[in-house]
Design a protein around this motif. Structure first.
Motif, PDB file in Angstrom:
ATOM      1  N   LEU A  37      34.829  85.995  79.540  1.00  0.00           N
ATOM      2  CA  LEU A  37      36.293  85.909  79.122  1.00  0.00           C
ATOM      3  C   LEU A  37      37.016  86.814  78.583  1.00  0.00           C
ATOM      4  CD1 LEU A  37      38.639  83.931  80.055  1.00  0.00           C
ATOM      5  CD2 LEU A  37      38.339  82.765  77.651  1.00  0.00           C
ATOM      6  N   GLY A  38      36.044  87.301  77.381  1.00  0.00           N
ATOM      7  CA  GLY A  38      36.776  88.440  76.711  1.00  0.00           C
ATOM      8  C   GLY A  38      36.830  89.524  77.196  1.00  0.00           C
ATOM      9  N   LEU A  39      35.756  90.170  77.946  1.00  0.00           N
ATOM     10  CA  LEU A  39      35.953  90.933  79.009  1.00  0.00           C
ATOM     11  C   LEU A  39      36.815  91.107  79.946  1.00  0.00           C
ATOM     12  CD1 LEU A  39      31.900  91.753  79.574  1.00  0.00           C
ATOM     13  CD2 LEU A  39      33.566  93.154  78.240  1.00  0.00           C
ATOM     14  N   LEU A  40      37.104  89.915  80.634  1.00  0.00           N
ATOM     15  CA  LEU A  40      38.152  89.710  81.637  1.00  0.00           C
ATOM     16  C   LEU A  40      39.390  89.864  81.057  1.00  0.00           C
ATOM     17  CD1 LEU A  40      38.903  88.515  84.534  1.00  0.00           C
ATOM     18  CD2 LEU A  40      38.849  86.586  83.851  1.00  0.00           C
ATOM     19  N   LEU A  41      39.740  89.305  79.779  1.00  0.00           N
ATOM     20  CA  LEU A  41      41.190  89.429  79.449  1.00  0.00           C
ATOM     21  C   LEU A  41      41.304  90.803  78.646  1.00  0.00           C
ATOM     22  CD1 LEU A  41      41.686  85.824  78.332  1.00  0.00           C
ATOM     23  CD2 LEU A  41      42.384  86.862  80.232  1.00  0.00           C
ATOM     24  N   TYR A  42      40.330  91.706  78.389  1.00  0.00           N
ATOM     25  CA  TYR A  42      40.571  92.834  77.664  1.00  0.00           C
ATOM     26  C   TYR A  42      41.572  93.464  78.176  1.00  0.00           C
ATOM     27  CZ  TYR A  42      39.790  97.051  75.454  1.00  0.00           C
ATOM     28  OH  TYR A  42      39.980  98.526  74.599  1.00  0.00           O
ATOM     29  N   GLN A  43      41.507  94.025  79.321  1.00  0.00           N
ATOM     30  CA  GLN A  43      42.622  94.678  79.770  1.00  0.00           C
ATOM     31  C   GLN A  43      44.012  94.217  79.828  1.00  0.00           C
ATOM     32  OE1 GLN A  43      41.683  97.176  83.390  1.00  0.00           O
ATOM     33  NE2 GLN A  43      43.948  96.630  84.197  1.00  0.00           N
ATOM     34  N   PRO A  44      44.384  93.014  80.381  1.00  0.00           N
ATOM     35  CA  PRO A  44      45.598  92.555  80.148  1.00  0.00           C
ATOM     36  C   PRO A  44      46.141  92.290  78.858  1.00  0.00           C
ATOM     37  CG  PRO A  44      44.255  90.661  80.987  1.00  0.00           C
ATOM     38  CD  PRO A  44      43.402  92.285  81.038  1.00  0.00           C
ATOM     39  N   LEU A  45      45.393  91.899  77.934  1.00  0.00           N
ATOM     40  CA  LEU A  45      45.733  91.813  76.647  1.00  0.00           C
ATOM     41  C   LEU A  45      46.038  93.228  76.040  1.00  0.00           C
ATOM     42  CD1 LEU A  45      43.432  88.907  75.199  1.00  0.00           C
ATOM     43  CD2 LEU A  45      45.788  88.784  75.597  1.00  0.00           C
ATOM     44  N   MET A  46      45.358  94.066  76.188  1.00  0.00           N
ATOM     45  CA  MET A  46      45.445  95.353  75.726  1.00  0.00           C
ATOM     46  C   MET A  46      46.876  95.960  76.305  1.00  0.00           C
ATOM     47  SD  MET A  46      43.587  96.558  73.542  1.00  0.00           S
ATOM     48  CE  MET A  46      43.910  98.663  73.627  1.00  0.00           C
ATOM     49  N   THR A 269      50.860  95.546  90.368  1.00  0.00           N
ATOM     50  CA  THR A 269      51.372  94.126  90.330  1.00  0.00           C
ATOM     51  C   THR A 269      51.819  93.869  89.072  1.00  0.00           C
ATOM     52  OG1 THR A 269      49.211  93.241  89.582  1.00  0.00           O
ATOM     53  CG2 THR A 269      49.355  93.515  91.756  1.00  0.00           C
ATOM     54  N   SER A 270      51.919  94.627  88.049  1.00  0.00           N
ATOM     55  CA  SER A 270      52.530  94.596  86.811  1.00  0.00           C
ATOM     56  C   SER A 270      51.960  93.308  86.062  1.00  0.00           C
ATOM     57  CB  SER A 270      53.815  94.434  86.814  1.00  0.00           C
ATOM     58  OG  SER A 270      54.609  95.650  87.076  1.00  0.00           O
ATOM     59  N   SER A 271      50.556  92.899  86.386  1.00  0.00           N
ATOM     60  CA  SER A 271      49.814  91.615  86.084  1.00  0.00           C
ATOM     61  C   SER A 271      49.165  91.935  84.560  1.00  0.00           C
ATOM     62  CB  SER A 271      49.028  91.093  86.991  1.00  0.00           C
ATOM     63  OG  SER A 271      48.013  91.989  87.372  1.00  0.00           O
ATOM     64  N   GLY A 272      48.880  92.995  84.495  1.00  0.00           N
ATOM     65  CA  GLY A 272      47.943  93.330  83.312  1.00  0.00           C
ATOM     66  C   GLY A 272      46.609  93.788  83.956  1.00  0.00           C
ATOM     67  N   PHE A 273      46.268  93.216  84.899  1.00  0.00           N
ATOM     68  CA  PHE A 273      45.049  93.339  85.713  1.00  0.00           C
ATOM     69  C   PHE A 273      44.779  94.727  86.573  1.00  0.00           C
ATOM     70  CE2 PHE A 273      45.252  88.716  84.657  1.00  0.00           C
ATOM     71  CZ  PHE A 273      43.837  88.728  83.919  1.00  0.00           C
ATOM     72  N   ASP A 274      45.950  95.129  86.963  1.00  0.00           N
ATOM     73  CA  ASP A 274      46.021  95.999  87.965  1.00  0.00           C
ATOM     74  C   ASP A 274      46.022  97.608  87.511  1.00  0.00           C
ATOM     75  OD1 ASP A 274      48.593  95.333  86.958  1.00  0.00           O
ATOM     76  OD2 ASP A 274      49.513  97.025  87.902  1.00  0.00           O
ATOM     77  N   PRO A 275      45.396  98.308  88.430  1.00  0.00           N
ATOM     78  CA  PRO A 275      45.132  99.605  88.175  1.00  0.00           C
ATOM     79  C   PRO A 275      46.290 100.354  87.454  1.00  0.00           C
ATOM     80  CG  PRO A 275      43.947  99.365  90.244  1.00  0.00           C
ATOM     81  CD  PRO A 275      44.999  98.190  90.070  1.00  0.00           C
ATOM     82  N   ALA A 276      47.314 100.217  88.113  1.00  0.00           N
ATOM     83  CA  ALA A 276      48.566 100.867  87.452  1.00  0.00           C
ATOM     84  C   ALA A 276      48.885 100.582  86.033  1.00  0.00           C
ATOM     85  CB  ALA A 276      49.783 100.757  88.296  1.00  0.00           C
ATOM     86  N   SER A 277      48.670  99.465  85.589  1.00  0.00           N
ATOM     87  CA  SER A 277      48.897  98.670  84.256  1.00  0.00           C
ATOM     88  C   SER A 277      48.128  99.544  83.416  1.00  0.00           C
ATOM     89  CB  SER A 277      48.731  97.449  84.258  1.00  0.00           C
ATOM     90  OG  SER A 277      49.974  96.678  84.963  1.00  0.00           O
ATOM     91  N   ARG A 278      46.924  99.474  83.855  1.00  0.00           N
ATOM     92  CA  ARG A 278      45.775 100.241  82.901  1.00  0.00           C
ATOM     93  C   ARG A 278      46.088 101.768  82.628  1.00  0.00           C
ATOM     94  NH1 ARG A 278      40.501  99.594  81.357  1.00  0.00           N
ATOM     95  NH2 ARG A 278      39.422 101.650  81.042  1.00  0.00           N
ATOM     96  N   MET A 279      46.591 102.317  83.743  1.00  0.00           N
ATOM     97  CA  MET A 279      46.841 103.670  83.574  1.00  0.00           C
ATOM     98  C   MET A 279      47.891 103.980  82.599  1.00  0.00           C
ATOM     99  SD  MET A 279      48.762 106.025  86.593  1.00  0.00           S
ATOM    100  CE  MET A 279      50.163 105.057  86.553  1.00  0.00           C
ATOM    101  N   VAL A 280      48.958 103.097  82.704  1.00  0.00           N
ATOM    102  CA  VAL A 280      50.002 103.556  81.747  1.00  0.00           C
ATOM    103  C   VAL A 280      49.902 102.946  80.434  1.00  0.00           C
ATOM    104  CG1 VAL A 280      52.521 102.811  81.299  1.00  0.00           C
ATOM    105  CG2 VAL A 280      51.623 103.296  83.730  1.00  0.00           C
ATOM    106  N   PHE A 281      49.148 102.067  79.955  1.00  0.00           N
ATOM    107  CA  PHE A 281      49.087 101.354  78.660  1.00  0.00           C
ATOM    108  C   PHE A 281      47.550 101.488  78.059  1.00  0.00           C
ATOM    109  CE2 PHE A 281      52.610  99.192  80.490  1.00  0.00           C
ATOM    110  CZ  PHE A 281      53.637  99.454  79.794  1.00  0.00           C
ATOM    111  N   LEU A 282      46.688 101.814  79.054  1.00  0.00           N
ATOM    112  CA  LEU A 282      45.212 102.210  78.122  1.00  0.00           C
ATOM    113  C   LEU A 282      44.804 103.402  78.386  1.00  0.00           C
ATOM    114  CD1 LEU A 282      45.221  98.889  78.929  1.00  0.00           C
ATOM    115  CD2 LEU A 282      42.741  99.058  78.904  1.00  0.00           C
TER     116      LEU A 282
END
Length: 486
Positions: A37-46, A269-282
């Motif tokens: 769960l921690g790994l699953l939620l790491y990206q959207p929480l970051m 998708t702006s869900s936090g799980f998507d690649p575009a969200s990762r790109m901008v915020f991680l």
């Protein structure tokens, strides 16, 4: 007599052993599930943490707004952030010009403000060098303004009651969430402001975030480089990682990046799980992440909206004009902002000095209107040609069967819906209209047949502040101006 059950010592040992194994198994399952769960939620929480740090930093240090209000209006209502709001802690350091966010004491992100570069998310100690360089650099030189001035120093009141009513309608607020939160409206007719209004705490010089309306600015910067002969929209995108002719991405063109038909696996998708969200915020190197995306459809065959295409265009701009953030600032100021008279504007960057030309330029409402006038006037700023001939027609031409052009949205019939379930266009506005559009209801609407530009900025989370609201506003403005003329 009650008969007692005799338990053999071996049975006791065996049962205890089984019990211990069962307990261990349960603990192991709980641990595995917790780690999973921690790994699953790491990206959207970051992503949520990074979003809070970045936007509160920009709102506080670029726009000059109250950080608590920025959080309440912009951050908390987004997605599932409201559910975890009590776990979010945001610290604003006004002396160091930085914002730090944690969630449940974890998922820490940090954004730092630099003069001229706005706010940047920092990930490593060396990332701060971009901000330090910006704070010590000499001011970007200004060239002479070429475009005529659009108004005097005072706020322009509506010229008639019907126009005033249109603004009243757009600023009317709901009594419960989701709110509309209109911050600024500017109406320009025949090159002059005929009405404008600002919310409390917002002024004519307040720089407001355009979100994806920034993509239209990237369109302009690419257009300038085309006019200068440094780029061509039909050329293969000059991305170093794609230069091998055996790489299927090798043939992606600049046109396909502008039109969102590159075919890259950069789903948004702006869900936090998507690649575009990762790109901008991680990712500290947004373009570096985007250029590694695989190809999932043939370039030019399918439309898929993503910030990734415009981050790649931003890297192309950076590399073409010199390779540094300071080079981009000088180029944008000298070639675009100054000729238009845009004096209250900040283009923000990632930690590597690439501008976030997908979603992170702030400008005053008047400056967003000046930008719209460039496209209303076919790429001219007064007598100076900023964009190449035909660029406006190209930018506002329909892509496949969508409501998108090449950096602008078009007001033409299209199948299905735009991203996030929004309608493609504005049915009550003339068909020749096209517009820049950003998250939470940023709209710069250009209506050539009416010689009109309408800017609406805000932090809306209700349809009345999004496309439907902009449609109504522009239609009511047109009706009010026609009534005055008659």
């Amino acid at each position: 007599m009650k008969q007692l059950r005799v338990i053999h010592p071996v049975s006791v040992l065996l049962r205890n052993k089984i019990k211990r194994r069962f307990t261990f198994l349960v603990l192991a399952i709980v641990l595995i599930l917790s780690v999973g769960l921690g790994l699953l939620l790491y990206q959207p929480l970051m992503v949520a943490s990074g979003f809070a740090s970045k936007e509160i930093c920009s709102g506080t240090f670029v726009s000059g707004l109250d950080p608590n209000q920025v959080y309440a209006d912009m951050v908390q209502p987004e997605g599932a952030i409201g559910i975890i709001s009590r776990l979010i802690h945001v610290s604003v350091d006004r002396e160091e010009h930085e914002v730090t966010t944690t969630i449940a004491g974890l998922y820490k992100t940090r954004a730092i403000y630099g003069e001229g570069t706005g706010c940047v998310l920092v990930y490593e100690p060396e990332d701060i060098s971009l901000v330090t360089a910006a704070n010590t650099a000499s001011p970007v030189g200004l060239s002479n303004q070429q475009a005529p001035e659009i108004a005097g120093p005072a706020v322009v009141e509506p010229k008639n009651e019907q126009l005033r009513a249109a603004l009243d309608h757009a600023f009317a607020e709901r009594d419960q969430p989701p709110y509309i939160r209109t911050q600024a409206i500017v109406v320009v007719k025949n090159g002059e402001i005929v009405a404008e209004r600002y919310a409390s705490g917002i002024g004519m010089d307040t720089q407001l975030l355009g979100f994806s309306a920034t993509k239209s600015v990237t369109n302009a910067l690419i257009g300038i480089l085309v006019r200068q002969g440094k780029l061509n929209v039909d050329q293969f995108a000059p991305i170093a990682a794609w230069q091998n002719e055996k790489d299927p991405r090798h043939k992606i063109t600049i046109d396909e990046l502008l039109r969102q038909t590159s075919g890259l696996a950069l789903k948004q998708t702006s869900s936090g799980f998507d690649p575009a969200s990762r790109m901008v915020f991680l990712e500290r190197d947004m373009a570096g992440f985007a250029e590694n995306a695989k190809l999932v459809t043939t370039p030019g065959s399918k439309w898929a909206y993503t910030d990734g295409n415009y981050i790649l265009l931003s890297r192309i701009i950076r590399d073409t004009v010199g390779g540094r953030a300071s080079d981009v600032r000088q180029f944008a100021q000298h070639e675009l902002f100054s000729p238009l008279g845009m004096n209250n504007v900040t283009l923000e960057f990632d930690a590597t000095g690439t501008p976030n030309g997908a979603a992170s330029m702030l400008a005053s409402a008047r400056d967003w209107a000046r930008f719209g006038l460039l496209y209303l006037h076919d790429g001219m700023a007064g007598k100076e040609r900023v964009l190449p001939e035909g660029w406006v027609a190209y930018s506002s031409s329909q892509t496949l069967n969508t409501g998108y052009g090449a950096g602008f949205w078009v007001n033409l019939p299209a199948s299905g819906n735009a991203p996030y379930g929004l309608p493609w266009g504005m049915p009550h506005v003339p068909r020749d209209a096209f517009f820049a559009m950003g998250n939470m209801g940023q709209h710069i609407v250009i209506v050539p047949s009416q010689h009109l530009v309408v800017v609406r900025l805000g932090v809306a989370h209700h349809p009345d502040g999004l496309v439907a609201g902009a449609d109504r506003l522009v239609a009511e403005v047109i009706a009010a101006l026609e009534h005055e003329h008659n």
